[in-house]
Scaffold this active site. Structure first.
Site, PDB file in Angstrom:
ATOM      1  N   ARG A  23      71.350   2.496  16.951  1.00 26.77           N
ATOM      2  CA  ARG A  23      71.931   1.252  16.422  1.00 26.77           C
ATOM      3  C   ARG A  23      73.456   1.239  16.557  1.00 26.77           C
ATOM      4  O   ARG A  23      74.144   0.700  15.689  1.00 26.77           O
ATOM      5  CB  ARG A  23      71.549   1.044  14.957  1.00 26.77           C
ATOM      6  CG  ARG A  23      70.080   0.792  14.719  1.00 26.77           C
ATOM      7  CD  ARG A  23      69.714  -0.654  15.036  1.00 26.77           C
ATOM      8  NE  ARG A  23      68.350  -0.959  14.667  1.00 26.77           N
ATOM      9  CZ  ARG A  23      68.009  -1.663  13.588  1.00 26.77           C
ATOM     10  NH1 ARG A  23      68.931  -2.127  12.788  1.00 26.77           N
ATOM     11  NH2 ARG A  23      66.750  -1.897  13.331  1.00 26.77           N
ATOM     12  N   ARG A  27      76.129  -4.275  12.969  1.00 28.04           N
ATOM     13  CA  ARG A  27      76.978  -4.956  11.985  1.00 28.04           C
ATOM     14  C   ARG A  27      78.092  -4.108  11.411  1.00 28.04           C
ATOM     15  O   ARG A  27      79.025  -4.636  10.816  1.00 28.04           O
ATOM     16  CB  ARG A  27      76.097  -5.490  10.847  1.00 28.04           C
ATOM     17  CG  ARG A  27      75.314  -6.714  11.259  1.00 28.04           C
ATOM     18  CD  ARG A  27      74.188  -6.974  10.308  1.00 28.04           C
ATOM     19  NE  ARG A  27      73.243  -5.866  10.369  1.00 28.04           N
ATOM     20  CZ  ARG A  27      72.084  -5.835   9.733  1.00 28.04           C
ATOM     21  NH1 ARG A  27      71.737  -6.830   8.939  1.00 28.04           N
ATOM     22  NH2 ARG A  27      71.275  -4.801   9.856  1.00 28.04           N
ATOM     23  N   ARG A  36      78.494 -12.068  16.456  1.00 29.92           N
ATOM     24  CA  ARG A  36      77.348 -12.463  15.629  1.00 29.92           C
ATOM     25  C   ARG A  36      77.670 -13.679  14.746  1.00 29.92           C
ATOM     26  O   ARG A  36      76.780 -14.422  14.365  1.00 29.92           O
ATOM     27  CB  ARG A  36      76.958 -11.243  14.780  1.00 29.92           C
ATOM     28  CG  ARG A  36      75.833 -11.412  13.834  1.00 29.92           C
ATOM     29  CD  ARG A  36      74.511 -11.472  14.546  1.00 29.92           C
ATOM     30  NE  ARG A  36      73.482 -11.443  13.530  1.00 29.92           N
ATOM     31  CZ  ARG A  36      73.161 -12.491  12.778  1.00 29.92           C
ATOM     32  NH1 ARG A  36      73.752 -13.641  12.958  1.00 29.92           N
ATOM     33  NH2 ARG A  36      72.235 -12.365  11.848  1.00 29.92           N
TER      34      ARG A  36
HETATM   35  O1  CP3 Z   1      70.514   0.910  19.013  1.00 32.54           O
HETATM   36  C1  CP3 Z   1      71.105  -0.105  19.441  1.00 32.54           C
HETATM   37  O2  CP3 Z   1      72.322  -0.315  19.264  1.00 32.54           O
HETATM   38  C2  CP3 Z   1      70.317  -1.089  20.289  1.00 32.54           C
HETATM   39  C3  CP3 Z   1      69.770  -2.212  19.631  1.00 32.54           C
HETATM   40  C4  CP3 Z   1      68.589  -2.078  18.663  1.00 32.54           C
HETATM   41  C5  CP3 Z   1      68.394  -3.000  17.595  1.00 32.54           C
HETATM   42  N1  CP3 Z   1      67.188  -2.722  17.002  1.00 32.54           N
HETATM   43  C6  CP3 Z   1      69.324  -4.076  17.235  1.00 32.54           C
HETATM   44  C7  CP3 Z   1      69.180  -4.754  15.935  1.00 32.54           C
HETATM   45  C8  CP3 Z   1      67.502  -1.205  18.666  1.00 32.54           C
HETATM   46  C9  CP3 Z   1      67.234   0.002  19.545  1.00 32.54           C
HETATM   47  C10 CP3 Z   1      66.626  -1.627  17.620  1.00 32.54           C
HETATM   48  C11 CP3 Z   1      65.340  -0.979  17.334  1.00 32.54           C
HETATM   49  C12 CP3 Z   1      64.548  -1.420  16.175  1.00 32.54           C
HETATM   50  N2  CP3 Z   1      64.409  -2.693  15.685  1.00 32.54           N
HETATM   51  C13 CP3 Z   1      63.699  -0.565  15.433  1.00 32.54           C
HETATM   52  C14 CP3 Z   1      63.450   0.895  15.700  1.00 32.54           C
HETATM   53  C15 CP3 Z   1      64.566   1.757  15.252  1.00 32.54           C
HETATM   54  C16 CP3 Z   1      64.829   1.767  13.790  1.00 32.54           C
HETATM   55  O3  CP3 Z   1      65.966   1.396  13.407  1.00 32.54           O
HETATM   56  O4  CP3 Z   1      63.952   2.168  13.020  1.00 32.54           O
HETATM   57  C17 CP3 Z   1      63.079  -1.359  14.434  1.00 32.54           C
HETATM   58  C18 CP3 Z   1      62.109  -0.866  13.399  1.00 32.54           C
HETATM   59  C19 CP3 Z   1      63.527  -2.698  14.618  1.00 32.54           C
HETATM   60  C20 CP3 Z   1      63.097  -3.913  13.852  1.00 32.54           C
HETATM   61  C21 CP3 Z   1      64.209  -4.611  13.181  1.00 32.54           C
HETATM   62  N3  CP3 Z   1      65.260  -5.238  13.830  1.00 32.54           N
HETATM   63  C22 CP3 Z   1      64.392  -4.812  11.784  1.00 32.54           C
HETATM   64  C23 CP3 Z   1      63.464  -4.297  10.710  1.00 32.54           C
HETATM   65  C24 CP3 Z   1      65.560  -5.561  11.633  1.00 32.54           C
HETATM   66  C25 CP3 Z   1      66.119  -6.096  10.334  1.00 32.54           C
HETATM   67  C26 CP3 Z   1      66.830  -5.065   9.570  1.00 32.54           C
HETATM   68  C27 CP3 Z   1      68.269  -4.993  10.008  1.00 32.54           C
HETATM   69  O5  CP3 Z   1      68.737  -3.887  10.303  1.00 32.54           O
HETATM   70  O6  CP3 Z   1      68.878  -6.060  10.053  1.00 32.54           O
HETATM   71  C28 CP3 Z   1      66.124  -5.776  12.918  1.00 32.54           C
HETATM   72  C29 CP3 Z   1      67.374  -6.506  13.231  1.00 32.54           C
HETATM   73  C30 CP3 Z   1      68.342  -5.851  14.161  1.00 32.54           C
HETATM   74  N4  CP3 Z   1      68.032  -5.165  15.301  1.00 32.54           N
HETATM   75  C31 CP3 Z   1      69.760  -5.916  14.048  1.00 32.54           C
HETATM   76  C32 CP3 Z   1      70.289  -5.229  15.165  1.00 32.54           C
HETATM   77  C33 CP3 Z   1      71.737  -5.069  15.532  1.00 32.54           C
HETATM   78  C34 CP3 Z   1      70.552  -6.653  12.978  1.00 32.54           C
HETATM   79  C35 CP3 Z   1      70.552  -8.080  13.326  1.00 32.54           C
HETATM   80  C36 CP3 Z   1      71.748  -8.817  12.828  1.00 32.54           C
HETATM   81  O7  CP3 Z   1      72.821  -8.766  13.463  1.00 32.54           O
HETATM   82  O8  CP3 Z   1      71.614  -9.507  11.819  1.00 32.54           O
END
Ligand code: CP3
Length: 349
Positions: A23, A27, A36
Protein backbone atom coordinates in the site's frame (compact mmCIF):
# COMPACT_ATOMS: atom_id res chain seq x y z
CA UNK A 1 17.86 -0.86 -14.08
CA UNK A 2 17.83 -1.26 -10.31
CA UNK A 3 16.96 -4.97 -10.56
CA UNK A 4 17.81 -5.78 -6.94
CA UNK A 5 14.18 -6.65 -6.23
CA UNK A 6 13.93 -9.13 -9.12
CA UNK A 7 17.28 -10.67 -8.20
CA UNK A 8 16.20 -11.11 -4.58
CA UNK A 9 12.94 -12.75 -5.73
CA UNK A 10 15.05 -15.28 -7.63
CA UNK A 11 17.32 -15.89 -4.65
CA UNK A 12 20.33 -14.34 -6.40
CA UNK A 13 23.16 -12.36 -4.79
CA UNK A 14 22.23 -8.67 -4.19
CA UNK A 15 24.30 -5.60 -3.17
CA UNK A 16 21.65 -4.55 -0.59
CA UNK A 17 18.24 -5.74 0.58
CA UNK A 18 15.54 -4.37 -1.72
CA UNK A 19 12.50 -2.79 -0.09
CA UNK A 20 8.99 -1.82 -1.14
CA UNK A 21 5.94 -1.19 1.04
CA UNK A 22 2.52 -2.79 0.74
CA UNK A 23 0.00 0.00 0.00
CA UNK A 24 2.92 2.34 -0.68
CA UNK A 25 0.65 4.49 -2.84
CA UNK A 26 -2.07 5.72 -0.54
CA UNK A 27 -3.69 8.17 1.80
CA UNK A 28 -0.67 8.59 4.12
CA UNK A 29 0.99 10.56 1.28
CA UNK A 30 -0.18 14.20 0.86
CA UNK A 31 0.70 13.88 -2.84
CA UNK A 32 -1.80 10.99 -3.12
CA UNK A 33 -4.49 12.90 -1.21
CA UNK A 34 -4.12 15.77 -3.63
CA UNK A 35 -4.94 13.57 -6.65
CA UNK A 36 -7.63 11.76 -4.64
CA UNK A 37 -9.23 15.13 -3.77
CA UNK A 38 -10.17 15.53 -7.44
CA UNK A 39 -11.22 11.97 -8.30
CA UNK A 40 -12.83 9.10 -6.42
CA UNK A 41 -10.84 5.91 -5.88
CA UNK A 42 -12.45 3.83 -8.68
CA UNK A 43 -12.06 6.67 -11.17
CA UNK A 44 -8.38 6.82 -10.25
CA UNK A 45 -8.07 3.05 -10.84
CA UNK A 46 -9.81 3.36 -14.21
CA UNK A 47 -7.87 6.36 -15.51
CA UNK A 48 -4.40 5.17 -16.59
CA UNK A 49 -2.82 8.64 -16.32
CA UNK A 50 -4.01 9.04 -12.71
CA UNK A 51 -3.23 5.44 -11.70
CA UNK A 52 0.25 5.74 -13.21
CA UNK A 53 0.82 9.08 -11.50
CA UNK A 54 0.11 7.75 -7.99
CA UNK A 55 2.03 4.52 -8.70
CA UNK A 56 5.14 6.62 -9.35
CA UNK A 57 4.76 8.89 -6.30
CA UNK A 58 6.28 6.44 -3.77
CA UNK A 59 9.08 5.56 -6.20
CA UNK A 60 10.10 9.24 -6.25
CA UNK A 61 9.30 10.09 -2.63
CA UNK A 62 10.41 6.94 -0.79
CA UNK A 63 13.19 5.63 -3.06
CA UNK A 64 11.73 2.09 -2.97
CA UNK A 65 13.18 -0.65 -5.18
CA UNK A 66 9.92 -1.60 -6.89
CA UNK A 67 6.73 0.06 -8.06
CA UNK A 68 3.39 -1.65 -7.49
CA UNK A 69 0.55 -1.04 -9.90
CA UNK A 70 -2.09 1.24 -8.40
CA UNK A 71 -5.35 -0.69 -8.56
CA UNK A 72 -7.37 -2.91 -6.23
CA UNK A 73 -7.93 -6.63 -5.75
CA UNK A 74 -11.68 -6.07 -6.24
CA UNK A 75 -11.41 -4.73 -9.81
CA UNK A 76 -11.89 -8.25 -11.33
CA UNK A 77 -15.13 -8.70 -9.32
CA UNK A 78 -16.73 -5.85 -11.23
CA UNK A 79 -15.36 -7.27 -14.49
CA UNK A 80 -17.07 -10.59 -13.65
CA UNK A 81 -20.41 -8.77 -13.40
CA UNK A 82 -20.79 -7.85 -9.71
CA UNK A 83 -21.49 -4.22 -8.81
CA UNK A 84 -18.58 -2.50 -7.02
CA UNK A 85 -18.54 0.77 -5.13
CA UNK A 86 -16.13 2.30 -2.63
CA UNK A 87 -18.02 4.33 -0.06
CA UNK A 88 -16.23 7.00 1.93
CA UNK A 89 -15.34 5.63 5.41
CA UNK A 90 -17.15 2.35 4.74
CA UNK A 91 -14.85 0.63 2.29
CA UNK A 92 -15.95 -1.55 -0.62
CA UNK A 93 -19.58 -2.54 -1.27
CA UNK A 94 -20.25 -5.42 -3.69
CA UNK A 95 -23.76 -6.11 -4.90
CA UNK A 96 -25.51 -8.52 -5.34
CA UNK A 97 -23.82 -10.83 -2.79
CA UNK A 98 -22.75 -14.25 -4.12
CA UNK A 99 -24.68 -16.74 -2.00
CA UNK A 100 -27.03 -18.59 -4.35
CA UNK A 101 -26.73 -20.62 -7.56
CA UNK A 102 -28.49 -18.23 -9.95
CA UNK A 103 -26.43 -15.21 -8.90
CA UNK A 104 -23.17 -17.17 -9.13
CA UNK A 105 -24.17 -18.69 -12.50
CA UNK A 106 -24.66 -15.15 -13.81
CA UNK A 107 -21.00 -14.26 -13.27
CA UNK A 108 -18.75 -14.39 -16.30
CA UNK A 109 -15.05 -15.10 -16.78
CA UNK A 110 -14.11 -11.82 -18.49
CA UNK A 111 -11.50 -11.16 -21.15
CA UNK A 112 -9.06 -8.96 -19.20
CA UNK A 113 -8.03 -6.89 -22.24
CA UNK A 114 -11.70 -6.09 -22.78
CA UNK A 115 -13.25 -5.58 -19.33
CA UNK A 116 -10.10 -4.39 -17.50
CA UNK A 117 -8.24 -2.76 -20.37
CA UNK A 118 -7.57 0.27 -18.13
CA UNK A 119 -5.38 -1.91 -15.90
CA UNK A 120 -3.33 -3.18 -18.83
CA UNK A 121 -3.10 0.36 -20.27
CA UNK A 122 -1.83 1.59 -16.89
CA UNK A 123 0.84 -1.12 -16.89
CA UNK A 124 1.92 -0.25 -20.45
CA UNK A 125 2.06 3.45 -19.57
CA UNK A 126 4.01 2.74 -16.37
CA UNK A 127 6.64 0.67 -18.12
CA UNK A 128 7.25 3.60 -20.46
CA UNK A 129 7.33 6.14 -17.64
CA UNK A 130 9.47 4.00 -15.35
CA UNK A 131 11.98 3.66 -18.19
CA UNK A 132 13.67 0.69 -16.48
CA UNK A 133 14.23 2.67 -13.24
CA UNK A 134 12.74 -0.02 -10.97
CA UNK A 135 10.65 -3.11 -11.78
CA UNK A 136 6.85 -2.99 -11.83
CA UNK A 137 4.86 -5.42 -9.67
CA UNK A 138 1.39 -6.47 -10.84
CA UNK A 139 -1.05 -8.13 -8.46
CA UNK A 140 -4.36 -9.79 -7.78
CA UNK A 141 -6.23 -11.07 -4.78
CA UNK A 142 -6.06 -14.82 -4.19
CA UNK A 143 -9.36 -16.51 -5.10
CA UNK A 144 -10.37 -17.05 -1.46
CA UNK A 145 -9.68 -13.49 -0.29
CA UNK A 146 -11.49 -12.18 -3.38
CA UNK A 147 -14.41 -14.55 -2.70
CA UNK A 148 -14.85 -13.26 0.87
CA UNK A 149 -15.67 -9.80 -0.51
CA UNK A 150 -17.97 -11.25 -3.18
CA UNK A 151 -19.85 -13.42 -0.65
CA UNK A 152 -19.97 -10.95 2.26
CA UNK A 153 -20.64 -7.96 0.00
CA UNK A 154 -17.76 -6.06 1.60
CA UNK A 155 -15.34 -6.24 4.50
CA UNK A 156 -16.29 -8.70 7.24
CA UNK A 157 -15.56 -9.31 10.90
CA UNK A 158 -16.04 -13.07 11.19
CA UNK A 159 -16.68 -14.22 7.59
CA UNK A 160 -19.84 -16.02 8.68
CA UNK A 161 -21.51 -15.99 5.26
CA UNK A 162 -18.34 -17.21 3.57
CA UNK A 163 -17.83 -20.14 5.94
CA UNK A 164 -21.53 -20.89 5.84
CA UNK A 165 -21.47 -21.18 2.03
CA UNK A 166 -18.34 -23.36 2.25
CA UNK A 167 -19.74 -25.73 4.89
CA UNK A 168 -23.42 -25.85 3.84
CA UNK A 169 -23.06 -25.84 0.06
CA UNK A 170 -19.48 -26.80 -0.82
CA UNK A 171 -20.30 -27.42 -4.50
CA UNK A 172 -21.71 -23.92 -4.85
CA UNK A 173 -18.58 -22.49 -3.21
CA UNK A 174 -16.48 -24.54 -5.63
CA UNK A 175 -18.38 -23.22 -8.66
CA UNK A 176 -17.76 -19.64 -7.49
CA UNK A 177 -14.08 -20.37 -6.80
CA UNK A 178 -13.60 -22.03 -10.20
CA UNK A 179 -14.89 -18.88 -11.92
CA UNK A 180 -12.75 -16.57 -9.79
CA UNK A 181 -9.69 -18.78 -10.35
CA UNK A 182 -10.15 -18.75 -14.14
CA UNK A 183 -10.68 -14.97 -14.05
CA UNK A 184 -7.56 -14.29 -11.96
CA UNK A 185 -5.42 -16.63 -14.06
CA UNK A 186 -6.30 -14.73 -17.25
CA UNK A 187 -6.04 -11.40 -15.43
CA UNK A 188 -2.48 -12.09 -14.25
CA UNK A 189 -1.44 -13.43 -17.67
CA UNK A 190 -2.72 -10.18 -19.21
CA UNK A 191 -0.80 -8.11 -16.63
CA UNK A 192 2.41 -10.00 -17.44
CA UNK A 193 1.79 -9.60 -21.19
CA UNK A 194 1.27 -5.87 -20.64
CA UNK A 195 4.62 -5.61 -18.82
CA UNK A 196 4.31 -6.58 -15.13
CA UNK A 197 7.76 -7.90 -14.14
CA UNK A 198 6.63 -9.73 -10.98
CA UNK A 199 3.21 -10.46 -9.51
CA UNK A 200 1.97 -10.68 -5.95
CA UNK A 201 -1.08 -12.71 -4.97
CA UNK A 202 -2.75 -11.30 -1.83
CA UNK A 203 -4.41 -13.85 0.47
CA UNK A 204 -5.06 -11.35 3.26
CA UNK A 205 -7.76 -13.45 4.96
CA UNK A 206 -6.20 -16.94 4.54
CA UNK A 207 -5.45 -16.99 8.27
CA UNK A 208 -9.11 -17.40 9.26
CA UNK A 209 -8.86 -21.12 8.44
CA UNK A 210 -7.49 -24.19 10.16
CA UNK A 211 -4.56 -25.57 8.12
CA UNK A 212 -6.73 -28.33 6.61
CA UNK A 213 -9.49 -25.95 5.55
CA UNK A 214 -6.92 -23.47 4.24
CA UNK A 215 -5.47 -26.18 2.00
CA UNK A 216 -8.85 -27.27 0.65
CA UNK A 217 -10.74 -23.99 0.40
CA UNK A 218 -8.01 -21.44 -0.36
CA UNK A 219 -4.59 -22.84 -1.26
CA UNK A 220 -5.80 -25.43 -3.81
CA UNK A 221 -6.96 -22.61 -6.08
CA UNK A 222 -3.74 -20.60 -5.66
CA UNK A 223 -1.75 -23.71 -6.64
CA UNK A 224 -3.87 -23.92 -9.82
CA UNK A 225 -3.14 -20.29 -10.71
CA UNK A 226 0.61 -20.52 -10.07
CA UNK A 227 0.84 -23.79 -11.97
CA UNK A 228 -1.07 -22.34 -14.96
CA UNK A 229 1.06 -19.17 -14.96
CA UNK A 230 4.35 -21.10 -14.82
CA UNK A 231 3.27 -23.41 -17.67
CA UNK A 232 2.13 -20.43 -19.75
CA UNK A 233 5.37 -18.49 -19.13
CA UNK A 234 7.27 -21.57 -20.30
CA UNK A 235 5.23 -22.29 -23.44
CA UNK A 236 5.32 -18.61 -24.41
CA UNK A 237 9.10 -18.59 -23.90
CA UNK A 238 8.80 -15.61 -21.61
CA UNK A 239 11.40 -14.43 -19.16
CA UNK A 240 10.88 -15.76 -15.61
CA UNK A 241 8.33 -13.63 -13.76
CA UNK A 242 8.59 -14.07 -9.98
CA UNK A 243 5.35 -14.84 -8.16
CA UNK A 244 5.04 -13.68 -4.53
CA UNK A 245 2.35 -15.22 -2.34
CA UNK A 246 1.29 -13.17 0.69
CA UNK A 247 -0.92 -14.78 3.33
CA UNK A 248 -2.18 -12.84 6.38
CA UNK A 249 -1.72 -14.69 9.71
CA UNK A 250 1.12 -16.58 8.06
CA UNK A 251 2.44 -18.40 11.13
CA UNK A 252 -0.03 -21.27 11.42
CA UNK A 253 0.00 -22.09 7.71
CA UNK A 254 3.69 -22.30 6.77
CA UNK A 255 3.69 -26.00 5.86
CA UNK A 256 0.75 -25.43 3.56
CA UNK A 257 2.01 -22.19 2.00
CA UNK A 258 5.34 -23.77 1.03
CA UNK A 259 3.50 -26.09 -1.38
CA UNK A 260 2.00 -23.18 -3.35
CA UNK A 261 4.80 -23.10 -5.95
CA UNK A 262 5.47 -19.37 -5.39
CA UNK A 263 8.98 -17.97 -5.82
CA UNK A 264 8.76 -15.80 -2.69
CA UNK A 265 6.55 -15.68 0.39
CA UNK A 266 5.08 -12.62 2.08
CA UNK A 267 5.21 -12.92 5.87
CA UNK A 268 3.15 -10.87 8.33
CA UNK A 269 4.66 -9.47 11.59
CA UNK A 270 3.17 -11.99 14.01
CA UNK A 271 6.11 -14.39 13.56
CA UNK A 272 9.88 -13.84 13.48
CA UNK A 273 10.98 -13.93 9.85
CA UNK A 274 13.72 -16.54 10.50
CA UNK A 275 11.14 -18.86 12.08
CA UNK A 276 8.89 -18.27 9.06
CA UNK A 277 11.75 -19.06 6.64
CA UNK A 278 12.49 -22.30 8.54
CA UNK A 279 8.83 -23.28 8.56
CA UNK A 280 8.64 -22.63 4.82
CA UNK A 281 11.48 -25.08 4.20
CA UNK A 282 14.62 -23.02 4.89
CA UNK A 283 15.91 -22.50 1.37
CA UNK A 284 13.30 -19.88 0.47
CA UNK A 285 12.86 -16.20 -0.37
CA UNK A 286 10.86 -14.29 2.21
CA UNK A 287 9.30 -10.83 2.12
CA UNK A 288 8.46 -8.76 5.18
CA UNK A 289 7.82 -8.27 7.97
CA UNK A 290 7.84 -5.12 10.12
CA UNK A 291 4.61 -4.41 12.05
CA UNK A 292 2.96 -1.55 10.06
CA UNK A 293 2.12 0.24 13.32
CA UNK A 294 5.77 0.31 14.39
CA UNK A 295 5.97 3.18 11.91
CA UNK A 296 4.74 5.31 14.84
CA UNK A 297 7.92 4.60 16.84
CA UNK A 298 10.79 7.10 17.05
CA UNK A 299 13.44 6.56 14.36
CA UNK A 300 16.00 4.91 16.65
CA UNK A 301 13.43 2.29 17.69
CA UNK A 302 12.42 1.68 14.07
CA UNK A 303 16.09 1.22 13.26
CA UNK A 304 16.49 -1.41 16.00
CA UNK A 305 13.63 -3.38 14.48
CA UNK A 306 14.98 -3.06 10.94
CA UNK A 307 18.34 -4.40 12.15
CA UNK A 308 16.64 -7.28 13.91
CA UNK A 309 14.65 -8.28 10.81
CA UNK A 310 17.66 -7.95 8.48
CA UNK A 311 19.73 -10.12 10.83
CA UNK A 312 17.06 -12.79 11.14
CA UNK A 313 16.34 -12.85 7.40
CA UNK A 314 20.01 -13.41 6.57
CA UNK A 315 19.38 -17.12 7.20
CA UNK A 316 16.93 -17.26 4.24
CA UNK A 317 17.97 -17.72 0.61
CA UNK A 318 16.66 -14.25 -0.20
CA UNK A 319 14.93 -11.35 1.52
CA UNK A 320 12.79 -8.49 0.29
CA UNK A 321 12.10 -5.98 3.05
CA UNK A 322 8.47 -4.89 3.49
CA UNK A 323 5.91 -4.27 6.21
CA UNK A 324 3.93 -7.27 7.43
CA UNK A 325 0.77 -5.70 5.97
CA UNK A 326 -0.24 -2.43 4.32
CA UNK A 327 0.92 0.94 5.60
CA UNK A 328 -1.96 2.65 7.45
CA UNK A 329 -3.29 6.09 6.36
CA UNK A 330 -2.24 7.80 9.64
CA UNK A 331 1.46 6.92 9.13
CA UNK A 332 3.88 9.90 9.07
CA UNK A 333 5.42 9.78 5.55
CA UNK A 334 8.82 10.90 6.88
CA UNK A 335 9.02 7.67 8.89
CA UNK A 336 8.47 5.58 5.77
CA UNK A 337 11.16 7.59 3.94
CA UNK A 338 13.49 6.96 6.91
CA UNK A 339 12.63 3.25 6.89
CA UNK A 340 13.67 2.80 3.26
CA UNK A 341 16.92 4.67 3.91
CA UNK A 342 17.63 2.45 6.94
CA UNK A 343 17.07 -0.78 5.02
CA UNK A 344 19.45 0.35 2.27
CA UNK A 345 22.11 1.62 4.66
CA UNK A 346 22.01 -1.26 7.13
CA UNK A 347 21.94 -4.02 4.51
CA UNK A 348 24.52 -2.50 2.13
CA UNK A 349 27.38 -4.87 1.60
O1 CP3 B 1 0.02 -1.44 -2.60
C1 CP3 B 1 -0.25 -0.49 -3.37
O2 CP3 B 1 0.18 0.67 -3.19
C2 CP3 B 1 -1.06 -0.78 -4.61
C3 CP3 B 1 -2.45 -0.56 -4.54
C4 CP3 B 1 -3.37 -1.46 -3.71
C5 CP3 B 1 -4.59 -0.97 -3.15
N1 CP3 B 1 -5.27 -2.03 -2.60
C6 CP3 B 1 -5.04 0.42 -3.21
C7 CP3 B 1 -6.14 0.87 -2.33
C8 CP3 B 1 -3.30 -2.82 -3.44
C9 CP3 B 1 -2.20 -3.82 -3.74
C10 CP3 B 1 -4.50 -3.17 -2.74
C11 CP3 B 1 -4.82 -4.54 -2.32
C12 CP3 B 1 -6.04 -4.79 -1.53
N2 CP3 B 1 -7.26 -4.17 -1.63
C13 CP3 B 1 -6.15 -5.82 -0.57
C14 CP3 B 1 -5.09 -6.83 -0.21
C15 CP3 B 1 -4.03 -6.26 0.65
C16 CP3 B 1 -4.46 -5.80 2.00
O3 CP3 B 1 -4.29 -4.59 2.28
O4 CP3 B 1 -4.94 -6.62 2.79
C17 CP3 B 1 -7.47 -5.77 -0.05
C18 CP3 B 1 -8.04 -6.67 1.01
C19 CP3 B 1 -8.16 -4.73 -0.75
C20 CP3 B 1 -9.60 -4.34 -0.61
C21 CP3 B 1 -9.79 -2.94 -0.20
N3 CP3 B 1 -9.44 -1.84 -0.97
C22 CP3 B 1 -10.40 -2.45 0.99
C23 CP3 B 1 -10.94 -3.32 2.10
C24 CP3 B 1 -10.39 -1.06 0.90
C25 CP3 B 1 -11.01 -0.10 1.90
C26 CP3 B 1 -10.17 0.10 3.08
C27 CP3 B 1 -9.17 1.20 2.84
O5 CP3 B 1 -7.98 0.97 3.08
O6 CP3 B 1 -9.62 2.25 2.39
C28 CP3 B 1 -9.74 -0.68 -0.30
C29 CP3 B 1 -9.49 0.70 -0.79
C30 CP3 B 1 -8.11 1.02 -1.27
N4 CP3 B 1 -7.31 0.22 -2.03
C31 CP3 B 1 -7.45 2.26 -1.07
C32 CP3 B 1 -6.21 2.17 -1.75
C33 CP3 B 1 -5.17 3.24 -1.89
C34 CP3 B 1 -8.00 3.48 -0.35
C35 CP3 B 1 -8.92 4.16 -1.27
C36 CP3 B 1 -9.03 5.63 -1.04
O7 CP3 B 1 -8.16 6.40 -1.50
O8 CP3 B 1 -10.02 6.04 -0.43
Amino acid sequence: MNDTFLKACRGEEVPFTPVWIMRQAGRYLPEYREVRGKADFLTMCKTPELAAKVTLQPVDILNVDAAILFSDILIPCEAMGQGLEFQENRGPILDPVMRDKDTIDNLSVPDPEDKTKFVMDTIRLLRRELAERVPLIGFSGAPFTTATYMIEGGTSRNFMNTKRLIYETPMLYKSLMDKITATITEYLKAQISAGAQAVQIFDTWGGIFSPGDFREFALAYVIKIIDALKKWIKTENREHVPIIYFVGQTAGLLKEIRTSGADAFGVDWRINIDDAARGLGGDVVVQGNLDPLSMFLPHDKIEERVKDILGRASSARGHIFNLGHGVVPETPPENVIALVEMVHRLSGK
